[in-house]
Design a protein around this motif. Structure first.
Motif, PDB file in Angstrom:
ATOM      1  N   GLY A  43       1.375   7.301  -6.483  1.00  0.00           N
ATOM      2  CA  GLY A  43       0.085   7.860  -6.889  1.00  0.00           C
ATOM      3  C   GLY A  43       0.216   9.020  -7.852  1.00  0.00           C
TER       4      GLY A  43
ATOM      5  N   GLU B 231       2.212   1.868  -3.368  1.00  0.00           N
ATOM      6  CA  GLU B 231       1.153   2.377  -4.248  1.00  0.00           C
ATOM      7  C   GLU B 231       0.916   3.862  -3.998  1.00  0.00           C
ATOM      8  OE1 GLU B 231      -2.305   0.023  -3.587  1.00  0.00           O
ATOM      9  OE2 GLU B 231      -1.497  -1.763  -4.579  1.00  0.00           O
ATOM     10  N   TYR B 232       0.911   4.259  -2.726  1.00  0.00           N
ATOM     11  CA  TYR B 232       0.690   5.665  -2.401  1.00  0.00           C
ATOM     12  C   TYR B 232       1.854   6.526  -2.890  1.00  0.00           C
ATOM     13  CZ  TYR B 232      -2.859   3.761   0.769  1.00  0.00           C
ATOM     14  OH  TYR B 232      -3.936   3.097   1.291  1.00  0.00           O
TER      15      TYR B 232
ATOM     16  N   LYS C 234       0.818  -1.204   0.000  1.00  0.00           N
ATOM     17  CA  LYS C 234       0.000   0.000   0.000  1.00  0.00           C
ATOM     18  C   LYS C 234       0.858   1.263   0.000  1.00  0.00           C
ATOM     19  CE  LYS C 234      -4.417  -0.849  -0.141  1.00  0.00           C
ATOM     20  NZ  LYS C 234      -5.215  -0.266  -1.251  1.00  0.00           N
ATOM     21  N   ILE C 235       1.909   1.245   0.808  1.00  0.00           N
ATOM     22  CA  ILE C 235       2.769   2.420   0.882  1.00  0.00           C
ATOM     23  C   ILE C 235       3.425   2.692  -0.459  1.00  0.00           C
ATOM     24  CG2 ILE C 235       4.860   3.370   1.951  1.00  0.00           C
ATOM     25  CD1 ILE C 235       4.045   1.884   4.510  1.00  0.00           C
TER      26      ILE C 235
END
Length: 361
Positions: free
Chosen positions: A32, A28-29, A25-26
């Motif tokens: 972004g 992906e962020y 997730k990190i």
């Protein structure tokens, strides 16, 4: 036998992470903004428009020639768009040919009635530049127009409309948003009893049009700054929109026309609580007995847990305005402080929601 403990844990230090932990997730962020700029650039170059006009799948070479870009750069951009599911790819004799997905055709081509192209342009050329100074905004608690564009934000809308070109870009942004979300917010609560409507800061008139479509008996007056009204008349509202009129003025300074219903769509989130109450009190005085005010905003959950879009929008209000996004209860408190009663709110399931306050008869 006593349980053996990790010495680090007994001293209050964090335990070592699992060997197979992966920060998906990190990562992906972190990436972004790469996704955003891929979409922005594809729209700016006109990739989706070229594919729409061609009416057949095109090769990277054909697309690069049409948009005036290098073949290598175009191939990489098209590959990323395919990965983002914005383009379809089919292969013929070892060569890739590209076409729009249905979402891209509807929302990313300039000629589509539901196009987000102008909104994307505003995000790329204005909002993105302000967000470069998000750290400064968080530290200072102030918007970042001066650092991003070299203009004072003492008068918020002088900064927002710092040129005619910038004003038109903002109006296109609002137009595209209400073309997609407008029907949902004006029908979330029954507005049938209100036949004389005033849309304060009505901008391009897109929400006014949605209101007249949903409620055949109503008329809508768009109240906005003189230069906004001029552009709206010239480019957005035609003579065919017979139930839409205009009134020029500054809603903090000038007299407001009497109305059964006042609409404030994406207005209060620009301002501090004090300024919101100041404006709502002016509206209460102009509102007819039995009338009301409709707020259209991205509502935060009461417990602060989300939605993520509204939380990010609140950060955007920090870098661009004096305001913030709020919860339904917070908007209800502002309305109650200004005299409105019987306050209701409805979630639409999309970006923007509706809050309705009434003036007693």
């Amino acid at each position: 036998m006593a349980e053996r403990r990790d010495p680090a844990s007994s001293q209050g230090e964090p335990a070592a992470p699992a060997a197979d932990m992966y920060p998906r997730k990190i990562l992906e962020y972190m990436e972004g903004f790469l996704i955003s700029k891929t979409v922005f650039t594809s729209c700016e170059l006109g990739v989706f428009d070229v594919l729409l006009a061609a009416e057949r799948p095109l090769s990277a070479e054909e697309i690069s020639q049409a948009v005036g870009a290098s073949v290598d750069g175009t191939q990489r951009l098209l590959g990323a768009c395919t990965g983002l599911q914005l383009l379809n790819t089919q292969w013929d004799d070892g060569q890739a040919f590209y076409s729009n997905t249905e979402q891209s055709r509807v929302f990313l081509t300039r000629s589509s009635p539901l196009s987000l192209y102008q909104s994307i342009q505003y995000s790329s050329r204005t909002i993105y530049l302000c967000w470069h100074y998000l750290t400064d905004a968080v530290r200072s608690g102030r918007n970042q127009y001066e650092k991003a564009f070299g203009v004072s934000s003492k008068d918020l809308f002088q900064a927002l409309y710092r040129s005619d070109e910038e004003m038109v870009k903002f109006m296109h942004l609002m137009n595209s948003i209400w073309n997609i979300c407008g029907k949902d917010v004006v029908t979330a609560l029954d507005l049938t009893p209100f036949e004389v409507v005033c849309d304060l800061g009505g901008c391009s008139g897109a929400l006014a049009k949605q209101c007249t479509l949903a409620y055949p008996k109503c008329t809508v007056t768009i109240f906005d700054l003189p230069k906004v009204v001029r552009v709206s008349r010239e480019h957005f509202v035609s003579a065919a929109d017979q139930r839409i009129g205009f009134c020029e003025g500054d809603f903090f300074k000038d007299s407001l026309p009497a109305a059964d219903l006042f609409i404030l769509a994406r207005i209060l989130h620009d301002w501090t609580d004090e300024r919101c109450i100041e404006l709502l009190c002016r509206i209460y005085k102009a509102c007819k007995p039995g009338g009301g005010v409709l707020l259209v905003e991205a509502l935060l959950n009461e417990d602060g847990s989300g939605p993520l879009t509204a939380q990010l929008y609140s950060l955007n209000m920090l870098v661009q305005t004096e305001g913030r996004e709020r919860t339904g209860a917070q908007y209800a408190a502002l309305l109650a402080s200004s005299g409105f009663t019987n306050i209701q709110h409805r979630l639409t399931g999309k970006i923007y929601d509706a809050v309705l306050g009434h003036k007693e008869t």
